[in-house]
Every structure is written in C-alpha cells, then in structure tokens.
Design an enzyme around this catalytic site. Structure first.
Site, PDB file in Angstrom:
ATOM      1  N   CYS A  15       0.815  -1.210   0.000  1.00  0.00           N
ATOM      2  CA  CYS A  15       0.000   0.000   0.000  1.00  0.00           C
ATOM      3  C   CYS A  15       0.857   1.272   0.000  1.00  0.00           C
ATOM      4  O   CYS A  15       1.514   1.569  -0.989  1.00  0.00           O
ATOM      5  CB  CYS A  15      -0.986  -0.043   1.166  1.00  0.00           C
ATOM      6  SG  CYS A  15      -2.356   1.121   1.003  1.00  0.00           S
TER       7      CYS A  15
ATOM      8  N   HIS B  50      -3.813  -5.279  -0.249  1.00  0.00           N
ATOM      9  CA  HIS B  50      -3.502  -5.826   1.073  1.00  0.00           C
ATOM     10  C   HIS B  50      -3.531  -7.353   1.057  1.00  0.00           C
ATOM     11  O   HIS B  50      -4.601  -7.959   1.183  1.00  0.00           O
ATOM     12  CB  HIS B  50      -4.502  -5.307   2.105  1.00  0.00           C
ATOM     13  CG  HIS B  50      -4.339  -3.863   2.424  1.00  0.00           C
ATOM     14  ND1 HIS B  50      -3.593  -3.413   3.490  1.00  0.00           N
ATOM     15  CD2 HIS B  50      -4.788  -2.751   1.792  1.00  0.00           C
ATOM     16  CE1 HIS B  50      -3.603  -2.089   3.519  1.00  0.00           C
ATOM     17  NE2 HIS B  50      -4.319  -1.664   2.491  1.00  0.00           N
TER      18      HIS B  50
ATOM     19  N   GLU C 190      -2.620  -9.301   3.346  1.00  0.00           N
ATOM     20  CA  GLU C 190      -3.022  -9.804   4.667  1.00  0.00           C
ATOM     21  C   GLU C 190      -4.534  -9.765   4.850  1.00  0.00           C
ATOM     22  O   GLU C 190      -5.060 -10.300   5.833  1.00  0.00           O
ATOM     23  CB  GLU C 190      -2.332  -8.994   5.775  1.00  0.00           C
ATOM     24  CG  GLU C 190      -2.975  -7.671   6.131  1.00  0.00           C
ATOM     25  CD  GLU C 190      -2.774  -6.576   5.095  1.00  0.00           C
ATOM     26  OE1 GLU C 190      -3.387  -5.509   5.249  1.00  0.00           O
ATOM     27  OE2 GLU C 190      -2.018  -6.782   4.126  1.00  0.00           O
TER      28      GLU C 190
END
Length: 365
Positions: free
Chosen positions: A245, A330, A332
């Site tokens: 990001c 992202h 995750e």
C-alpha cells in the site's frame, strides 16, 4: 438527535446522529465492503477520513476484541444508511454505536449513501464536516475549502521501536500506519519482527541486521513522508524488501517513479487484480487514494507486475536488479479475501535466496 454532513461544495445532508457527540472534519470517502466495518474503523490508513459505507446496514454483528487492526481507531467519522443497534453474533461484546460513543467518534445515519457515493465518484473525494444542526453552513464551507490534511503518518506510526519475537528470519517492519494483520502474518511464519517508526533512518535499520525489510500500509500522500523516501534510496538493494500500500508508493518514489491522487480511490474488499506474469486474477482488499503513475515507471529499474482490472492502475512492482517487490493492495486482507496471502511466502523465499547468494559469494571469494 439530528446531525448534518456539510461538504466543501456546499451540499448539506441531514440525518440522525449516533456515536460520539462531537463535530469533526475529514476527507469524505466511501468503501464498498459488505462486512469488515470493525477492521475499517481501526485501519490507520483511514486516518483523518470520514468513511461512507455503501452497504445499507452496518453494525449487524457488533464489535469484538479480536478484529481490531490497531489499538486506537483513526477514522474521523462514519456515515451509514442504517445502523444496527441490536447486533447478533456469538463474538459480539458491544454495539457499534456504543463503541463509537466510547471512542468519541461521530456517526451519521439515515441519509442516502448511494447519492453521496455517486457524488464522490462524479466529482472526486470531498472534504466534509459532521456537525450539529446549528452550524453556520457558509462558515463551515469556507473553512473546509481552506483545510489541508497532513501529517497523518506521523499521527499513526509507532513512536518507539518494539519487538515481536520469533525464531525465523529477522524482519524490520517500518510502521507508516501498520495494520496488525501484517504483523500477524509475519508472526504466523515465525519471523523475528522488529517494528520501527516511519522516520527511522537507513543506518538505524541496517544496524538491526535484518534479513528482510517490510514497508507497511499507511494514510495520506506518500510525498508527505520525504524522510521515508530518502531512507529507501539508501536501503534498496542492500536487504530484500516487500512493501504494501503506502509502502508500495514510497518504494516507487524512491526508485524514480511518480504517484498521483486518484479521483475517488480504491476502498473495498472485492477489487480484482491481474498478475501480468501468470495471467491469474486475485480478488483483493484495497484502501488507498493515491497510485503509481504507469508512464513514470518506464524510465526506472522497476517493472509492473500487477494491474487493477477495474481501471488499469498499477497494483504491483518489482525491481529489475535487486530483491524487492511491492503491491498496492492488502495481501493480509483483514478484512477481505486471502487470495494474495502467498506473497508473504514469496517474501520469505526471496530472503532465503538472497542469503544463499551471499553465502556462495563468500565461498567463492
């Protein structure tokens, strides 16, 4: 209790207030996630923003102790069509409304969130203020037009380094507004993690003897963090690097590319991204208002590895000479799909290969 949202273009939307009884200004954005509101309000990347949820009913499953992405929420306000005041879930501990009251974060319900979202899509992100009904609209508009939101990373980054021990590779995680999900993924893989502030120098990072460096997500314009760009210029090529990001954008700037603000950003849990090498498409979680300019990559040592299928923007970069890659989305998740979770494995593989190459060079010397 009536409350109004005043936008910088003079638009006034009146609804029902909930949460904290305080007036707050911020950049008004929208997110398309149907779930994950707890992760959203605790994601430091939303620092200073008033978040509009396009899904009509928010708060259904309440708030629990496990799904926070930071200790303190960073949003300046929430806007929903309807808030659920009687959540039902076995993990629920407190309603969204009561949580926002505790944290003194204002909310606005009962407005046409589709209308607001269309306005943002048409005219771009707007500054706004959640305020009481007696507010002077003309004065608020003049103040909003003059407001510049800065120093978000400084607000949400850790102030001091701290360890998250493991027995595996040592990873220095630079915190620009880190989601806890990133740290959890590294801990899951038994990495020995040291989290450091956003303004840590290259010399200080290298003194920690990292096997790899991770650049976290974070809020705002990457050009507002010049110290991080200078740090990366000194560190790229010395240690394997993985950025997410804001970390992706800072890596691009340090490598000679450029970034610019998107009209209304990417925020949601269902953004399709294509891997240009394999042709595979991953559904990803995204939250950013800036992007790397595709043309600016051409005269650098970077190559584009991933693109967004919705608008063609750059979603991934790899360095042609050094062990370093970054993504705009992202992996995750937290919340969202885990299609891209294997990027953490790619990072660890890159570290292992870098170590082997170093050992071979020593043996041949």
């Amino acid at each position: 209790m009536k409350r109004q949202l005043i936008l910088e273009d003079g638009t006034v939307l009146i609804g029902t207030g909930f949460g904290g009884e305080i007036e707050k200004s911020g950049e008004v954005v929208f997110t398309t996630g149907m779930t994950g509101y707890q992760e959203t309000l605790s994601d430091p990347s939303y620092c200073g923003q008033i978040v509009t949820f396009t899904y009509p009913l928010i708060g259904n499953y309440g708030i629990n102790r496990d799904d926070f992405e930071s200790i303190h929420p960073s949003v300046n306000g929430l806007i929903v069509n309807e808030i659920c005041n009687h959540p039902s879930n076995f993990r629920n501990e407190i309603s969204l409304n009561d949580y926002l009251k505790e944290r003194n974060i204002p909310g606005l319900a009962g407005i046409d969130t589709r209308k607001l979202t269309r306005k943002i899509r048409q005219y771009g992100t707007l500054r706004g203020r959640l305020c009481n009904m007696d507010a002077d609209v003309e004065y608020i508009v003049s103040q909003l037009k003059a407001t510049v939101f800065t120093d978000h990373v400084k607000r949400v980054s850790t102030k001091d380094p701290y360890p998250s021990p493991g027995r595996g590779h040592r990873v220095v995680l630079v915190d620009f507004g880190m989601k806890h999900g990133i740290l959890r993924e590294l801990n899951k893989r038994d990495c020995d993690v040291i989290v450091v502030p956003y303004n840590t120098t290259a010399e200080e990072i290298l003194r920690l003897s990292p096997d790899g460096i991770m650049l976290s997500n974070g809020p705002g314009d990457p050009k507002d963090v010049p110290e991080a760009i200078e740090m990366l210029k000194d560190i790229i090529g010395k240690v394997p690097l993985f950025g997410i990001c804001l970390g992706h954008q800072l890596f691009a700037l340090a490598s000679g590319a450029n970034t610019s603000k998107l009209k209304f950003g990417h925020r949601g849990l269902n953004h399709p991204v294509k891997n240009l090498a394999t042709g595979k498409v991953a559904i990803t979680s995204q939250n950013h208002g800036y992007a790397v300019e595709e043309e600016s990559v051409e005269n650098t040592d970077l190559e584009i590895t991933h693109v967004a299928l919705n608008d063609g923007t750059v979603e991934g970069l790899r360095h042609k000479k050094f062990p370093a890659f970054t993504v705009q989305y992202h992996p995750e998740a937290s919340a969202g799909p885990e299609d891209a979770n294997d990027l953490f494995e790619d990072f660890l593989t890159m570290i292992e290969n870098f170590k082997k190459e170093g050992e071979e060079l020593c043996q041949n010397a």
